[in-house]
Design a protein around this motif. Sequence first.
Motif, PDB file in Angstrom:
ATOM      1  N   ILE A   1       0.835  -1.202   0.000  1.00  0.00           N
ATOM      2  CA  ILE A   1       0.000   0.000   0.000  1.00  0.00           C
ATOM      3  C   ILE A   1       0.871   1.253   0.000  1.00  0.00           C
ATOM      4  N   GLN A   2       1.881   1.275   0.835  1.00  0.00           N
ATOM      5  CA  GLN A   2       2.818   2.399   0.851  1.00  0.00           C
ATOM      6  C   GLN A   2       4.125   1.942   1.463  1.00  0.00           C
ATOM      7  N   SER A   3       5.191   2.601   1.063  1.00  0.00           N
ATOM      8  CA  SER A   3       6.499   2.343   1.636  1.00  0.00           C
ATOM      9  C   SER A   3       7.196   3.693   1.748  1.00  0.00           C
ATOM     10  N   VAL A   4       7.533   4.086   2.965  1.00  0.00           N
ATOM     11  CA  VAL A   4       8.159   5.385   3.195  1.00  0.00           C
ATOM     12  C   VAL A   4       9.300   5.236   4.187  1.00  0.00           C
ATOM     13  N   THR A   5      10.193   6.185   4.173  1.00  0.00           N
ATOM     14  CA  THR A   5      11.264   6.248   5.157  1.00  0.00           C
ATOM     15  C   THR A   5      10.940   7.386   6.108  1.00  0.00           C
TER      16      THR A   5
ATOM     17  N   SER B   1       3.289   9.376  11.586  1.00  0.00           N
ATOM     18  CA  SER B   1       2.029   8.639  11.641  1.00  0.00           C
ATOM     19  C   SER B   1       1.767   8.027  10.275  1.00  0.00           C
ATOM     20  N   PHE B   2       1.222   6.829  10.288  1.00  0.00           N
ATOM     21  CA  PHE B   2       0.924   6.093   9.061  1.00  0.00           C
ATOM     22  C   PHE B   2      -0.533   5.674   9.115  1.00  0.00           C
ATOM     23  N   GLY B   3      -1.287   5.948   8.044  1.00  0.00           N
ATOM     24  CA  GLY B   3      -2.709   5.670   8.091  1.00  0.00           C
ATOM     25  C   GLY B   3      -3.251   4.986   6.860  1.00  0.00           C
ATOM     26  N   TYR B   4      -4.479   4.512   7.009  1.00  0.00           N
ATOM     27  CA  TYR B   4      -5.175   3.784   5.952  1.00  0.00           C
ATOM     28  C   TYR B   4      -6.659   4.074   6.093  1.00  0.00           C
TER      29      TYR B   4
ATOM     30  N   GLU C   1      -6.904   3.475   0.424  1.00  0.00           N
ATOM     31  CA  GLU C   1      -5.669   4.225   0.164  1.00  0.00           C
ATOM     32  C   GLU C   1      -4.977   4.566   1.483  1.00  0.00           C
ATOM     33  N   ALA C   2      -3.665   4.714   1.413  1.00  0.00           N
ATOM     34  CA  ALA C   2      -2.855   4.990   2.596  1.00  0.00           C
ATOM     35  C   ALA C   2      -2.353   6.429   2.583  1.00  0.00           C
TER      36      ALA C   2
END
Length: 139
Positions: free
Chosen positions: A18-22, A56-59, A81-82
């Motif tokens: 869905i998402q990949s972040v640093t 923060s990480f959301g969906y 969506e994220a």
Amino acid sequence: MSKQQEIEARLQNVLTLIQSVTPPFLPPNAEVMTVVVEWPPGDPGAPPHRHPGGPSFGYVLDGEMLFELEGEPPRAIKAGEAFWEPGGDVIHYSDANNRSDIPLRFLVTMVCTPGQPMLVVVEDDELEARRDRRVASAS
């Protein structure tokens, strides 16, 4: 094929990224909190705020969120969506329900610093002082 390779091949068929972040930083002794937020139809959401403890990480589970971070234009995030925000000093202007006909429900996993609130409301004088950092909508 090794057992590890078999498992990795199987997972490729069942996982959807869905998402990949640093994240920009993780505070020492960080704690992680996961919450579900539910806003009724047309709700303005939380007032402008920041998350001082970290990212923060959301969906979005149901509905559609009007999402706006400092330095980015507002955008709609739909169910499935994220999103993420870096936390720290960045202002989160909006997590409003973008729809007046259905509720919004989203899940957020936040990095928190023990002893600090997970959310700090930004006062009007600071919003005014930083208004040049706000990006107008593209539409």
